[in-house]
Motif scaffolding. Structure first.
Motif, PDB file in Angstrom:
ATOM      1  N   THR A  25       0.833  -1.201   0.000  1.00  0.00           N
ATOM      2  CA  THR A  25       0.000   0.000   0.000  1.00  0.00           C
ATOM      3  C   THR A  25       0.868   1.252   0.000  1.00  0.00           C
ATOM      4  O   THR A  25       0.560   2.232  -0.692  1.00  0.00           O
ATOM      5  N   VAL A  26       1.946   1.237   0.765  1.00  0.00           N
ATOM      6  CA  VAL A  26       2.890   2.368   0.749  1.00  0.00           C
ATOM      7  C   VAL A  26       3.400   2.590  -0.664  1.00  0.00           C
ATOM      8  O   VAL A  26       3.452   3.728  -1.156  1.00  0.00           O
ATOM      9  N   HIS A  27       3.762   1.520  -1.340  1.00  0.00           N
ATOM     10  CA  HIS A  27       4.263   1.636  -2.715  1.00  0.00           C
ATOM     11  C   HIS A  27       3.197   2.237  -3.628  1.00  0.00           C
ATOM     12  O   HIS A  27       3.495   3.107  -4.465  1.00  0.00           O
ATOM     13  N   GLY A  28       1.950   1.796  -3.475  1.00  0.00           N
ATOM     14  CA  GLY A  28       0.869   2.339  -4.299  1.00  0.00           C
ATOM     15  C   GLY A  28       0.664   3.817  -4.071  1.00  0.00           C
ATOM     16  O   GLY A  28       0.423   4.589  -5.016  1.00  0.00           O
ATOM     17  N   LEU A  29       0.757   4.253  -2.822  1.00  0.00           N
ATOM     18  CA  LEU A  29       0.604   5.668  -2.504  1.00  0.00           C
ATOM     19  C   LEU A  29       1.715   6.501  -3.116  1.00  0.00           C
ATOM     20  O   LEU A  29       1.479   7.543  -3.736  1.00  0.00           O
ATOM     21  N   LEU A  30       2.950   6.054  -2.923  1.00  0.00           N
ATOM     22  CA  LEU A  30       4.110   6.845  -3.341  1.00  0.00           C
ATOM     23  C   LEU A  30       4.327   6.841  -4.845  1.00  0.00           C
ATOM     24  O   LEU A  30       4.804   7.837  -5.410  1.00  0.00           O
ATOM     25  N   HIS A  31       4.000   5.732  -5.496  1.00  0.00           N
ATOM     26  CA  HIS A  31       4.351   5.590  -6.909  1.00  0.00           C
ATOM     27  C   HIS A  31       3.151   5.621  -7.847  1.00  0.00           C
ATOM     28  O   HIS A  31       3.335   5.713  -9.066  1.00  0.00           O
ATOM     29  N   HIS A  32       1.951   5.565  -7.309  1.00  0.00           N
ATOM     30  CA  HIS A  32       0.755   5.589  -8.165  1.00  0.00           C
ATOM     31  C   HIS A  32      -0.103   6.814  -7.873  1.00  0.00           C
ATOM     32  O   HIS A  32      -0.326   7.657  -8.746  1.00  0.00           O
ATOM     33  N   GLU A  33      -0.543   6.934  -6.633  1.00  0.00           N
ATOM     34  CA  GLU A  33      -1.462   8.021  -6.296  1.00  0.00           C
ATOM     35  C   GLU A  33      -0.778   9.385  -6.340  1.00  0.00           C
ATOM     36  O   GLU A  33      -1.321  10.349  -6.892  1.00  0.00           O
ATOM     37  N   MET A  34       0.413   9.496  -5.757  1.00  0.00           N
ATOM     38  CA  MET A  34       1.083  10.794  -5.746  1.00  0.00           C
ATOM     39  C   MET A  34       1.530  11.219  -7.147  1.00  0.00           C
ATOM     40  O   MET A  34       1.626  12.410  -7.444  1.00  0.00           O
ATOM     41  N   ALA A  35       1.762  10.240  -8.006  1.00  0.00           N
ATOM     42  CA  ALA A  35       2.117  10.558  -9.389  1.00  0.00           C
ATOM     43  C   ALA A  35       0.987  11.304 -10.088  1.00  0.00           C
ATOM     44  O   ALA A  35       1.229  12.175 -10.937  1.00  0.00           O
ATOM     45  N   LEU A  36      -0.264  10.958  -9.737  1.00  0.00           N
ATOM     46  CA  LEU A  36      -1.418  11.666 -10.296  1.00  0.00           C
ATOM     47  C   LEU A  36      -1.359  13.139  -9.933  1.00  0.00           C
ATOM     48  O   LEU A  36      -1.559  14.015 -10.790  1.00  0.00           O
ATOM     49  N   HIS A  37      -1.093  13.442  -8.666  1.00  0.00           N
ATOM     50  CA  HIS A  37      -1.050  14.829  -8.209  1.00  0.00           C
ATOM     51  C   HIS A  37       0.064  15.605  -8.907  1.00  0.00           C
ATOM     52  O   HIS A  37      -0.136  16.751  -9.331  1.00  0.00           O
TER      53      HIS A  37
END
Length: 225
Positions: free
Chosen positions: A80-92
């Protein structure tokens, strides 16, 4: 449409605070996102605050790795940490860059008071409590956005915010949600058994979930303000 299935534990927590959950997942901010009427300035202001939020949120999920009781829990939390840092924050970063906001400007965003209160509440739940306390405070954000994304992607028409909707309604993020929900169910069984909801301990988890849900709704209100 039917709600996505993120596990029985999450469903029980959501059912325990129906009004708060509705206020969060059916907020006017989301209606404006869906139909495209949300002012661009409001959306960008929200994105900047959410970027700061996600930095602290990723730290809280990293704390879940520390609080975990097994390798399987550590692996699920770290995913989940990886998804936040590399997927969700990339959107922003991508959406703000398209609006002329550099990565440096984004990182320099001053944290709003409500943002600070929310992220520190979640971190405190983990630091002062155990793995279950932390997860109960984390789930409204992760799974709430998944539920919102699944609903909006199925019903949104032409809107300039299609990229945001597609990220949270898309399969990559939906899989993150399913894994987070499964992690919570596994943690409940391992620590409280099959009848977790009948135990006094469950009331504390409900409280964390409810408070975090209310703080999420406050985030939308701040976005409209």
């Amino acid at each position: 449409m039917s709600l996505p299935d993120y596990g029985s534990g999450f469903a029980a927590l959501r059912t325990a605070c129906p009004e708060d959950w509705h206020a969060y997942t059916r907020h006017a901010f989301l209606d404006a996102l869906q139909d495209g009427s949300l002012p661009r300035s409001d959306f960008l202001s929200y994105l900047r605050q959410d970027y700061v939020f996600l930095i602290h949120f990723a730290r809280a999920w990293s704390l879940a790795v520390v609080k975990a009781g097994s390798l399987a829990e550590m692996q699920a939390a770290s995913a989940t940490v990886h998804g936040l840092l590399h997927h969700e924050m990339a959107l922003h970063i991508r959406l703000c860059a398209a609006a002329g906001i550099s990565a440096a400007d984004l990182a320099a965003t001053e944290e709003a008071t409500g943002n600070l209160a929310y992220t520190r509440y979640v971190l405190d739940a983990g630091l002062s409590g155990d793995f279950l306390d932390l997860l109960a405070a984390l789930l409204p954000c992760v799974l709430g956005y998944g539920e919102i994304g699944a609903r909006l992607i199925a019903t949104a028409g032409e809107t300039p915010y299609r990229d945001w909707i597609g990220t949270y309604g898309g399969e990559t993020y939906q899989q993150i949600c399913r894994e987070a929900g499964a992690l919570f169910d596994m943690a409940l069984r391992d620590r409280l058994g099959e009848a977790a909801q009948t135990l006094p301990r469950w009331r504390q988890l409900e409280r964390h979930f409810r408070v975090a849900t209310r703080l999420e709704a406050g985030f939308w209100r701040a976005g409209l303000a």
